[in-house]
Design a protein around this motif. Sequence first.
Motif, PDB file in Angstrom:
ATOM      1  N   SER A 253       0.833  -1.201   0.000  1.00 39.26           N
ATOM      2  CA  SER A 253       0.000   0.000   0.000  1.00 39.26           C
ATOM      3  C   SER A 253       0.869   1.252   0.000  1.00 39.26           C
ATOM      4  N   GLY A 254       0.393   2.287  -0.704  1.00 34.72           N
ATOM      5  CA  GLY A 254       1.133   3.532  -0.779  1.00 34.72           C
ATOM      6  C   GLY A 254       0.999   4.375   0.481  1.00 34.72           C
ATOM      7  N   LYS A 255       1.842   5.395   0.579  1.00 34.40           N
ATOM      8  CA  LYS A 255       1.816   6.345   1.682  1.00 34.40           C
ATOM      9  C   LYS A 255       2.014   7.747   1.106  1.00 34.40           C
ATOM     10  N   VAL A 256       1.816   8.768   1.965  1.00 35.67           N
ATOM     11  CA  VAL A 256       1.972  10.137   1.459  1.00 35.67           C
ATOM     12  C   VAL A 256       3.431  10.578   1.450  1.00 35.67           C
ATOM     13  N   ARG A 257       4.272   9.908   2.211  1.00 37.66           N
ATOM     14  CA  ARG A 257       5.706  10.193   2.201  1.00 37.66           C
ATOM     15  C   ARG A 257       6.485   8.879   2.194  1.00 37.66           C
ATOM     16  N   GLY A 258       7.740   8.961   1.829  1.00 40.85           N
ATOM     17  CA  GLY A 258       8.590   7.774   1.891  1.00 40.85           C
ATOM     18  C   GLY A 258       8.863   7.184   0.526  1.00 40.85           C
ATOM     19  N   ASP A 259       9.309   5.936   0.550  1.00 41.60           N
ATOM     20  CA  ASP A 259       9.708   5.284  -0.699  1.00 41.60           C
ATOM     21  C   ASP A 259       8.551   4.549  -1.372  1.00 41.60           C
ATOM     22  N   ARG A 260       7.369   4.619  -0.768  1.00 43.81           N
ATOM     23  CA  ARG A 260       6.238   3.863  -1.314  1.00 43.81           C
ATOM     24  C   ARG A 260       5.032   4.793  -1.466  1.00 43.81           C
ATOM     25  N   VAL A 261       5.278   5.987  -1.992  1.00 44.85           N
ATOM     26  CA  VAL A 261       4.217   6.979  -2.081  1.00 44.85           C
ATOM     27  C   VAL A 261       3.146   6.548  -3.082  1.00 44.85           C
ATOM     28  N   GLY A 262       1.911   6.978  -2.807  1.00 39.38           N
ATOM     29  CA  GLY A 262       0.788   6.611  -3.661  1.00 39.38           C
ATOM     30  C   GLY A 262       0.263   7.792  -4.449  1.00 39.38           C
ATOM     31  N   GLY A 263      -1.063   7.876  -4.567  1.00 36.58           N
ATOM     32  CA  GLY A 263      -1.675   8.920  -5.381  1.00 36.58           C
ATOM     33  C   GLY A 263      -1.961  10.197  -4.627  1.00 36.58           C
ATOM     34  N   VAL A 264      -1.574  10.263  -3.346  1.00 30.88           N
ATOM     35  CA  VAL A 264      -1.685  11.488  -2.546  1.00 30.88           C
ATOM     36  C   VAL A 264      -0.314  11.755  -1.937  1.00 30.88           C
ATOM     37  N   ARG A 265       0.263  12.937  -2.229  1.00 25.97           N
ATOM     38  CA  ARG A 265       1.641  13.199  -1.804  1.00 25.97           C
ATOM     39  C   ARG A 265       1.757  14.589  -1.188  1.00 25.97           C
ATOM     40  N   LEU A 266       2.549  14.697  -0.138  1.00 23.70           N
ATOM     41  CA  LEU A 266       2.825  15.982   0.502  1.00 23.70           C
ATOM     42  C   LEU A 266       4.050  16.617  -0.137  1.00 23.70           C
ATOM     43  N   ALA A 267       3.961  17.926  -0.333  1.00 20.49           N
ATOM     44  CA  ALA A 267       5.085  18.687  -0.888  1.00 20.49           C
ATOM     45  C   ALA A 267       5.283  19.929  -0.034  1.00 20.49           C
ATOM     46  N   ASP A 268       6.528  20.231   0.281  1.00 23.06           N
ATOM     47  CA  ASP A 268       6.833  21.374   1.139  1.00 23.06           C
ATOM     48  C   ASP A 268       7.305  22.595   0.365  1.00 23.06           C
ATOM     49  N   THR A 269       7.537  22.426  -0.935  1.00 21.07           N
ATOM     50  CA  THR A 269       7.964  23.541  -1.780  1.00 21.07           C
ATOM     51  C   THR A 269       7.288  23.421  -3.146  1.00 21.07           C
TER      52      THR A 269
END
Length: 419
Positions: free
Chosen positions: A79-95
């Motif tokens: 299963s994907g996550k929002v951060r890390g090496d297994r990100v999915g279809g929802v991702r956090l970005a800081d810039t």
Amino acid sequence: MKLHEYQARDLLAKNGVPVTAGRVAATPAEARKIAEELGGKVVVKAQIHAGGRGKGRLVEQAETAEMYQKLVSDPENYSGKVRGDRVGGVRLADTPEEAEQAAAAILGKYLVSIQTGPEGKLVKHVLVAEQTDIAKEYYLAAIIDGMQGCPLIMASAEGGQEIEVVAHRNPEAIVRMPVPPAAGYSPYIGRTLAARLGFTGDQADQFGRVVEGLYRTLMATDASLVEINPLALTTDGRVVAVDAKLNIDDNALFRQKELAAMRDLDEEDPLEVKAQQLGVANFIKLDGNIGCIVNGAGLAMATMDTIKLAGGEPANFLDIGTVNDPQRVVNAMKVILEDPAVKAILVNIFGGMARVDIIAQGVIEAHRQMKIDVPVVMRLVGTNLAEGEQLIQESGLPLIRANGLFEAAKKAVEAANAA
């Protein structure tokens, strides 16, 4: 008809529900620009008509079936996550740069989640929205409850997860409030839900306004479902919608012209779209190999059950309805034959207002208009049966006849297996 999240958010905002700031983007460059406008810290979310996007995985089209099996068999490791090496279809970005990179990684790929099925969904747009500092997540939805015959508002303090899981594990955690059609919405509904979920003071007032806006959206759009999951209580005390889902009743689209224009046909099954275009409204594609043409939803369900009882698998649900137009039968055959998995067709008609001879004419005309290489099994009962039988006999077509439903299902299964 389903809407994308960004479309649902806009409709909620129009009806007074506070939503996080954000816009939709079709390119990485657009995503970067939106992130710059929002201050840099954003969430980039794939826009498809399916849930589980954060836990889904992005792959090329040829890899969708393999990834789906991995998600089903071993979700903990795939299963994907929002951060890390297994990100999915929802991702956090800081810039803004990270937002552009996230959009580039999502757009043009196929997102596979538990809800997409093995074929996945091609991502053409992403929603770029401001990140939210969440103190607690809630669930809130409004539906049309057919059992009670009225709108129903549901809420839970266990948000941010599938409501089906909550209902199974802890059904008492879901609070339900019907809205009497004669009286309509009253503020006491929002106050009651707020109290049951533990809101107090200004936050209770905010929650009440969200509930009222949710109900207003349901009624204004002729929706069958309006869902906010999660509804967030932020660390600075705001109650805001972080996600949104909205399904519109297809039967109301004739008076919802503006919303009908939002329909994304690419997100729907091509056969179901073609069926609607040909006037065969009640068609749902399934995974079997026996096509079904039946009049009446109940009989169609019984036909599919009988096919399975006989050892086969239906390729579709198709309620042709009370139809006395041979071309509608022809169109139904066209749609079914577009499915390469179909190895046989079962026509099961119980003629009441629908005349058997008209159905027979349709099947005969379909053979005249198209090359039909799969066996067709027919079980006909009811109005103008004798006339229909005569038409079939005179046509000379190699149709397989059956008297009873189980006999028809057995013959269809045998024909499909022999194909």
